[in-house]
Structures are given as structure tokens and as C-alpha cells.
Design an enzyme around this catalytic site. Structure first.
Site, PDB file in Angstrom:
ATOM      1  N   GLY A  97      -4.556  10.932  -4.575  1.00 65.64           N
ATOM      2  CA  GLY A  97      -5.938  10.483  -4.699  1.00 65.64           C
ATOM      3  C   GLY A  97      -6.500  10.630  -6.096  1.00 65.64           C
ATOM      4  CG  ASP A 115      -2.886   6.852  -0.051  1.00 61.52           C
ATOM      5  OD1 ASP A 115      -2.461   7.551  -0.996  1.00 61.52           O
ATOM      6  OD2 ASP A 115      -3.751   7.277   0.752  1.00 61.52           O
ATOM      7  CD  GLU A 150       1.138   9.784  -2.305  1.00 63.68           C
ATOM      8  OE1 GLU A 150      -0.001   9.905  -2.783  1.00 63.68           O
ATOM      9  OE2 GLU A 150       2.117   9.430  -2.993  1.00 63.68           O
ATOM     10  N   GLY A 159      -5.848  13.929  -2.242  1.00 66.48           N
ATOM     11  CA  GLY A 159      -6.811  14.113  -1.166  1.00 66.48           C
ATOM     12  C   GLY A 159      -6.627  15.460  -0.501  1.00 66.48           C
TER      13      GLY A 159
END
Length: 348
Positions: A117, A148, A140, A68
Site C-alpha cells: 500500500g 494490488d 504479497e 496496508g
């Protein structure tokens, strides 16, 4: 707007529709606009009988997607109220769930770098292709965040404690290990991708794959299973680190040093998220948990500091708060899993 300016290129050829993430200078990092564009296209193609297959790939030579747009998240967490990031994650996670349940073959070309992402828009697909250039990771914890986009769901399903190892260290794996860990399905040499994409436009997915799939190169994790499973089976991150340091395997000690450089809060929350994901079952339930955790970490100092150190200032010297594992309390971890009331992710 010309194609060169469009962040997502959408097209159809023959029986296949194609999504190309088109921000090569940013390694195709996902923005909210891109997530919405992909979702709208999937809606249109789901209803179009002429479209039998959907293919996603990345523009440029470096990879499918590096994750992301975390600089935007950094700015929102530092200067805003977190609303923009929460809205982005809501649409992104719902897209991840949609990809996993898409009624038509969803072919992800996971060539080059596929992280964060990028894993979310590829590894939930029904046909996931890696190449000798693939580097797949959920990195992350190095920015004070947690895996995530359904990453804790995928990694919780990996054999033994391999998923725990990848989640805590953020290590990138190649094709062989991506296949071993259940993050991919098929290996195709990168030189064959243009012909594969052409075949997908004119043949069924099984027919196209049969022409190009080859045995993958050997991975590295199989030979490391003994110390990985033994060390990461511990109940706490502190005990994981202790086992790694005491094991005697040089790779284990090096891994302990890697973990000690990550955000202590992110490590503890990640381990808790993975262990809970194993009992949640469905991807949708895990995504709902990840949404709670992500929103909670927007107010954590480590997220802003981690992105600052890695992406903004690039000094690679984050100052975590708390600075050591023993200072992260059980209450600190539990706070990240609290229900959000009316702000819950909800069903896609």
C-alpha cells in the site's frame, strides 16, 4: 487528539501541502481511516488555489509505508465476512487512481521501506523521489496474496520481464532499480530531504528538484536482464521455475527456490493478473481487476495462513493449500477474475 496520536498529519507551508503518515511503530501501515483522511485532504487542496503542490512522506526513520494493515485483513478474513477488507480496498484503490490523476504536482518521498500500500500512495504520483535508503517492493505472494494498489499496472510496464520477476518474488529494489523499473523518477540523497521539503514550500517543483536531484547509485537488475527476460517469458509459473533451475546462473537457481517457498495459488494468479494487465491499458481498469482478485482471495486459505506465518505467529512456515504449483488448476485461477456484479469497484 494530539499530533502524536493522529495517524495522518496534514499541514500547509507556503505553496505546499504536506501529508505525513504517522504510525512509525507500525512502519506507517495504512488503515481505512488513514485512506479516508488522505482523500479528504486531497479534495480540500484540489480546490485551494494557495496549494500548488502536495507532498507525502512518512514519520520516523524506517520508511514511508510498509503497506496496508494486514493484521486487520487477517482478522476479517478469518473471523468476519470480508466486508471490512473489501470496503478498505474499495477506498484505497480509488485513492490510488485519484493520486495518478491529481491535477497538481503530487510529490512522493519514497525514503526507506515502501511496500504494498505504500507503493500505492506514492508510485502513482507525478513526482516520485527515492534515496539511497529506499527499498521498494510488492511482497504479497509471500502472504498468499497478489500485488494490488495498481501494482500489477506499474510492474506490467517495467522493461522486459523485470516486473514479472519483482511481482512473483516480492523482491525489494533500491533506488537505481526503482528508477529502471519505472517506480520512481528522481534520486535525492536522504540527507538533502529536509532542505528539499523546505524548498518545495517556497519554489516550484522543477526549481526545487534542480537543487537536489543527483545521479542514482547503480542498480543490480540491468546485469540480470538476460536470465530474467529469458526465464520469465514462459507461459506458466511451472515453466518459469523450470527455466530458472536449468539456466545455470546461480542467481536464477536461488530465485527458483524463492518462488517455490511462495503461495502456489498466489504465484499463478499474480502471473495471470500481470499478463492481463498489459492488455487492459488504463490504471482504472487494472484496479478494477485487482479488486476482483483481492475480494476472491479473501476466501482463500492462503491469505489467512500467509499473514499468520509472517505477521501473527512469525514462524515463517506457512502451510499453503494447495501446497504445490501443479495442484493449482486453471479453474482456481480463473475464479479470481470473475465479475462481482453490483460489488464491482466502479469509477473513482
Amino acid at each position: 487528539m494530539t499530533d502524536i496520536d493522529r495517524p495522518v498529519l496534514l499541514s500547509t507551508a507556503g505553496r505546499a501541502a504536506r501529508i505525513v503518515l504517522n504510525r512509525p511503530r507500525a512502519l506507517n501501515a495504512l488503515t481505512h481511516e488513514m485512506v479516508r483522511s488522505i482523500d479528504r485532504a486531497l479534495t480540500e487542496w484540489e480546490r485551494d488555489p494557495a496549494v500548488e503542490t502536495v507532498v507525502i512522506a512518512g514519520a520516523g526513520e524506517r520508511g514511508l509505508c510498509a503497506g496496508g494493515d494486514i493484521r486487520a485483513i487477517h482478522d476479517d478474513a478469518r473471523d468476519g465476512d470480508g466486508t471490512a477488507s473489501a470496503a478498505f480496498w474499495r477506498d484505497e484503490y480509488r485513492l490510488n487512481a485519484r493520486i495518478a490523476r491529481y491535477p497538481k504536482p503530487y510529490v512522493a518521498v519514497m525514503d526507506g521501506i515502501v511496500m504494498g500500500g505504500g507503493v500505492g500512495v506514492s508510485a502513482h504520483g507525478s513526482v516520485r523521489i527515492v534515496t539511497e535508503r529506499s527499498r521498494v517492493a510488492m511482497p504479497e505472494t509471500g502472504i498468499g496474496f497478489v500485488p494490488d494498489v495498481g501494482g500489477t499496472h506499474l510492474l506490467a510496464l517495467a522493461p522486459g520481464e523485470l516486473g514479472t520477476h519483482l511481482a512473483l518474488t516480492g523482491a525489494a529494489v533500491g533506488a537505481g532499480d526503482a528508477l529502471l523499473c519505472g517506480l520512481a523518477d528522481h534520486y535525492v540523497p536522504s540527507r538533502a530531504l529536509p532542505e528539499l521539503l523546505d524548498d518545495l514550500a517556497h519554489r516550484t517543483v522543477p526549481e526545487a528538484l534542480a537543487r537536489h536531484v543527483q545521479p542514482p547509485p547503480p542498480g543490480e537488475l540491468t546485469g540480470q536482464r538476460a536470465w530474467i527476460d529469458g526465464c520469465y517469458g514462459a507461459d506458466t509459473v511451472e515453466e518459469v521455475v523450470e527455466r530458472l533451475l536449468d539456466h545455470g546462473e546461480p542467481a536464477a537457481k536461488a530465485t527458483a527456490e524463492t518462488l517455490l517457498a511462495k503461495s502456489p495459488t498466489a504465484l499463478k494468479v499474480t502471473l495471470a493478473a500481470l499478463r492481463r494487465a498489459r492488455g487492459l491499458g488504463s490504471l482504472e481498469r487494472v484496479l478494477a481487476q485487482e479488486y476482483r482478485v483481492s475480494c476472491a482471495l479473501l476466501t482463500s486459505p492462503d491469505l489467512v495462513e500467509g499473514i499468520r506465518a509472517q505477521i501473527v505467529d512469525k514462524d515463517r512456515n506457512p502451510r499453503w493449500r494447495p501446497a504445490v504449483l501443479t495442484e493449482v488448476t486453471d479453474a482456481d485461477v480463473e475464479r479470481c477474475f470473475q465479475p462481482l456484479g453490483e460489488r464491482e469497484l466502479g469509477s473513482p
